[in-house]
Structure formats: C-alpha cells, structure tokens
Motif scaffolding. Structure first.
Motif, PDB file in Angstrom:
ATOM      1  N   HIS A   1      41.347  55.278  41.250  1.00  0.00           N
ATOM      2  CA  HIS A   1      41.257  54.850  39.857  1.00  0.00           C
ATOM      3  C   HIS A   1      40.793  56.026  39.017  1.00  0.00           C
ATOM      4  CE1 HIS A   1      37.020  54.351  41.075  1.00  0.00           C
ATOM      5  NE2 HIS A   1      36.732  54.504  39.791  1.00  0.00           N
TER       6      HIS A   1
ATOM      7  N   PRO B   1      46.393  45.664  33.917  1.00  0.00           N
ATOM      8  CA  PRO B   1      46.358  44.819  35.120  1.00  0.00           C
ATOM      9  C   PRO B   1      47.633  44.843  35.947  1.00  0.00           C
ATOM     10  CG  PRO B   1      46.787  43.482  33.188  1.00  0.00           C
ATOM     11  CD  PRO B   1      46.491  44.872  32.676  1.00  0.00           C
TER      12      PRO B   1
ATOM     13  N   TYR C   1      39.379  45.886  39.362  1.00  0.00           N
ATOM     14  CA  TYR C   1      40.226  44.885  38.716  1.00  0.00           C
ATOM     15  C   TYR C   1      39.428  43.828  37.965  1.00  0.00           C
ATOM     16  CZ  TYR C   1      44.796  42.654  38.215  1.00  0.00           C
ATOM     17  OH  TYR C   1      45.970  42.152  37.712  1.00  0.00           O
TER      18      TYR C   1
ATOM     19  N   ARG D   1      39.377  45.656  43.996  1.00  0.00           N
ATOM     20  CA  ARG D   1      38.925  44.420  43.353  1.00  0.00           C
ATOM     21  C   ARG D   1      37.758  44.666  42.399  1.00  0.00           C
ATOM     22  NH1 ARG D   1      39.451  38.935  46.935  1.00  0.00           N
ATOM     23  NH2 ARG D   1      41.719  39.045  47.269  1.00  0.00           N
TER      24      ARG D   1
ATOM     25  N   ALA E   1      48.361  44.855  42.020  1.00  0.00           N
ATOM     26  CA  ALA E   1      47.246  45.745  42.352  1.00  0.00           C
ATOM     27  C   ALA E   1      46.738  45.469  43.761  1.00  0.00           C
ATOM     28  CB  ALA E   1      46.116  45.573  41.334  1.00  0.00           C
ATOM     29  N   GLU E   2      46.675  44.194  44.135  1.00  0.00           N
ATOM     30  CA  GLU E   2      46.259  43.856  45.499  1.00  0.00           C
ATOM     31  C   GLU E   2      47.166  44.567  46.505  1.00  0.00           C
ATOM     32  OE1 GLU E   2      44.169  41.060  46.913  1.00  0.00           O
ATOM     33  OE2 GLU E   2      43.045  41.164  45.050  1.00  0.00           O
TER      34      GLU E   2
ATOM     35  N   ALA F   1      48.126  39.856  39.466  1.00  0.00           N
ATOM     36  CA  ALA F   1      47.087  40.511  40.257  1.00  0.00           C
ATOM     37  C   ALA F   1      47.611  41.012  41.593  1.00  0.00           C
ATOM     38  CB  ALA F   1      45.912  39.560  40.484  1.00  0.00           C
TER      39      ALA F   1
END
Length: 356
Positions: free
Chosen positions: A211, A248, A341, A338, A173-174, A170
């Motif tokens: 996105h 992810p 995600y 988030r 992406a964070e 994760a």
C-alpha cells in the motif's frame, strides 16, 4: 429481486456499497452535445458533455430542482443542459444560467446538485461517497493518471464490456492479498479469453501486496510469473505485472512492462447497476500500449487476464465474507490488506466486528 441465499451472502459483508470513483460511460458513449441518464447506489443522475468545450462534463441530480422534470430528456445548448419542461439552463457546475421567462436576477442558490466527475483516460467517472450526507462534496482523492498515456507514448488499443458480473467489490482487494489462491486457481495456462487449459504448461506466481503510505487510498500487488513446462521452470518467460487499486477497487490499473518494447496498461472498472442486488456490477476494460508493442502480444495479455478473471468470478459469486477467517502464518498479507481496507467501510459496530 435477490434470492434469500443472495441476501445472506450480501449481509456477510460489512457494507453493500463502498464510496469511490465509479465509471458511468466511455468517452465514445458520451460525445460533445450528448446527454446520458444513469443510476448508482440509488442516486439518479444525468451526465452531459458541453457542445462548445468537449472537456467540460457535468453530472447533476437527474430531476430538475424547479418542478422535477427528468433532465436526461433535456438538450445540450452550447455548454449548458436545457430542461425539457421550462427551458431552464444548467451549467456543468449545476448553476442556473438562464430562465427564459423571468426578469428576476439569477441567485447563486438557483442550482442543481452537482457531482464531481473526471475523464480518466477516456473513462468518465463520478465520485459517490459512502456517506450520503457528503455526496456531492469534493472527493477526498483523485484517480492517479498513467504518465505514459498523457505523454503520448502509450496509446489507446481497445476496450471491452464484460457485461454484468456478480461480486462484492471488496473481493477485488481480498483477491490481491490472497497469495495462496494464485497457484491453485491461476496456476494453469489457458487459451486467451477462454477457460480452456493448455496441457503441460503451468504458471508459478510470486506475489507481493503493498500500500502507498503517502496516499492511503492507493494499494496494489506485484506478481512475478514464470511458465513451467512439464515441471521445468522457463526463466526466459519471466514477466512482472503490477496491479493498483484506486480506492476500494471501483477502478483498477494493470501495468505490464516489456523489455525493449515499453509499457502496457489496462484499466478495469466496476459499477453497481441494480438497486435490487448491489452485488451486480457492470465490468468494463480499456487498455493502452506502447506503439512498439505488437497487437497480437497486446491481445494475448488482455485475453489471458480476462480468462483469469472468469475463474475468480465463479468463486466470488457464491462465497461469503469471513469476518474472522482461519488463516495460516503464510497468509499475513491478507490481514495487512484488511487493515488498509477498513478506511472504505462505514464507521459502525458491524464494520468493526467484521474485520480482524
């Protein structure tokens, strides 16, 4: 085994493993007629590549459904995997095609569990679903190919194994939506492939996270970077990089465009390797570039990216996930990321509580 501190760190995330496409080999490591055993998230699997059709690749449960032999000890015969114990033959889709000692018809139910796989520009990937009950079923999305590679304009230039790195997937992406850290962690120019900082030269970053509304599994960010020398911004050094996440973050694409030279693309994959510590990932790279782009420039870009990654890894290896972070108004992209995600986390109360 993980230490108590590592267990607490892992428990801070909504889930240890997230479903997606995971790399298990590069094509040079699984040649036609070869067999390879590997594990991902507790699944013991075997991959084999047809000797008669190199594009035909199978991934099955490693242990034979007959009497449990390890199929990674088997042999490829034409386009099938032969079990080392009783010489049953399995096609790449898992169906039994031959049992040498029986005259009974081969029923459709005679098969090993197959897993969906793809050759993604020379990287063999298998889809592992978050939901164990759905594993082995068709994947909800495919990896998005790079058109220039398929057209032959952008060619293979190299690959590199970064070894085992400790991170939660994760964080990739964070990191992309955490705009503020770009300047403070990645604001100094370094010698490629090292953490050695070059005096007097800094990098200004302008980052936009996005996105894809039509294909929800895809997202990314665009970074417009420009060098500053002794506080003076050098506009002629302006460069744009676009990073895309397929799922992810198990597969990532870094795209660079050079005026009058063409495109360069680097793929980065993350595969969990140890059941005792789901945060241990094997991180690998494979890159391609237009034939007109000089090799030193390609090497410089790849090396610079790997230097930046090392800075992130040093932080990710010890940080904890904050379910309700104290964010400033300028960090709204992180909340947007988030929300996107959430689709990769399992649907249980802990996951909802951990994401704002």
């Amino acid at each position: 085994m993980s230490s108590p501190a590592e267990i607490r760190q892992l428990d801070s995330y909504p889930a240890a493993f997230l479903g997606g496409w995971y790399a298990f080999a590069h094509e040079e490591e699984l040649r036609p007629g070869q067999v390879l055993g590997f594990d991902i998230d507790g699944e013991q699997l075997v991959a084999f590549r047809s000797a008669s059709d190199p594009d035909d690749i199978g991934v099955l449960n490693r242990h034979c459904p007959h009497l449990g032999a390890d199929l990674s000890q088997g042999t490829v015969k034409k386009n099938c995997l032969e079990c080392p114990f009783h010489n049953w033959h399995f096609a790449t889709d898992g169906h039994v095609t031959k049992i040498p000692y029986t005259k009974s018809p081969l029923r459709a139910a005679l098969k090993a569990r197959r897993w969906y796989t793809t050759n993604f520009h020379g990287v063999f990937c298998v889809y592992i679903d978050q939901d164990r009950a759905r594993r082995g079923e068709p994947p909800p999305y495919e990896l998005r190919r790079f058109p220039g590679i398929d057209a032959g304009n952008v060619v293979f230039r190299g690959r590199r194994d970064a070894g085992l790195l400790r991170l939660h997937i994760a964080e990739l992406a964070e990191n992309s939506a955490d705009v503020a850290h770009f300047q403070y962690l990645h604001g100094r120019m370094t010698v490629p492939f090292t953490s050695i900082k070059i005096p007097g030269i800094t990098i200004h970053h302008d980052v936009l996270w996005f996105h894809d509304p039509e294909q929800p599994q895809f997202a990314g960010f665009r970074d417009i970077a420009v060098l500053e020398f002794l506080g003076r911004r050098l506009k002629f050094t302006t460069a744009t990089a676009e990073v895309r996440f397929f799922g992810p973050g198990s597969v990532m694409q870094f795209g660079f465009t050079f005026p009058d030279l063409g495109d360069m693309v680097l793929f980065q994959t993350h595969t969990p390797t140890e059941s005792g510590d789901p945060m241990m990932h094997r991180v690998r790279f494979r890159w391609f570039a237009d034939k007109k782009i000089p090799r030193p420039l390609v090497s410089y870009v790849v090396g610079s990216w790997m230097s930046q990654l090392q800075a992130d890894i040093g932080i990710w290896g010890r940080k904890h996930y904050q379910g309700k972070p104290m964010l400033m108004p300028e960090e709204r992209q992180l909340l947007e990321m988030r929300r996107w995600y959430r689709q990769f986390y399992p649907a249980h109360p802990h996951a909802h509580a951990a994401t704002p």
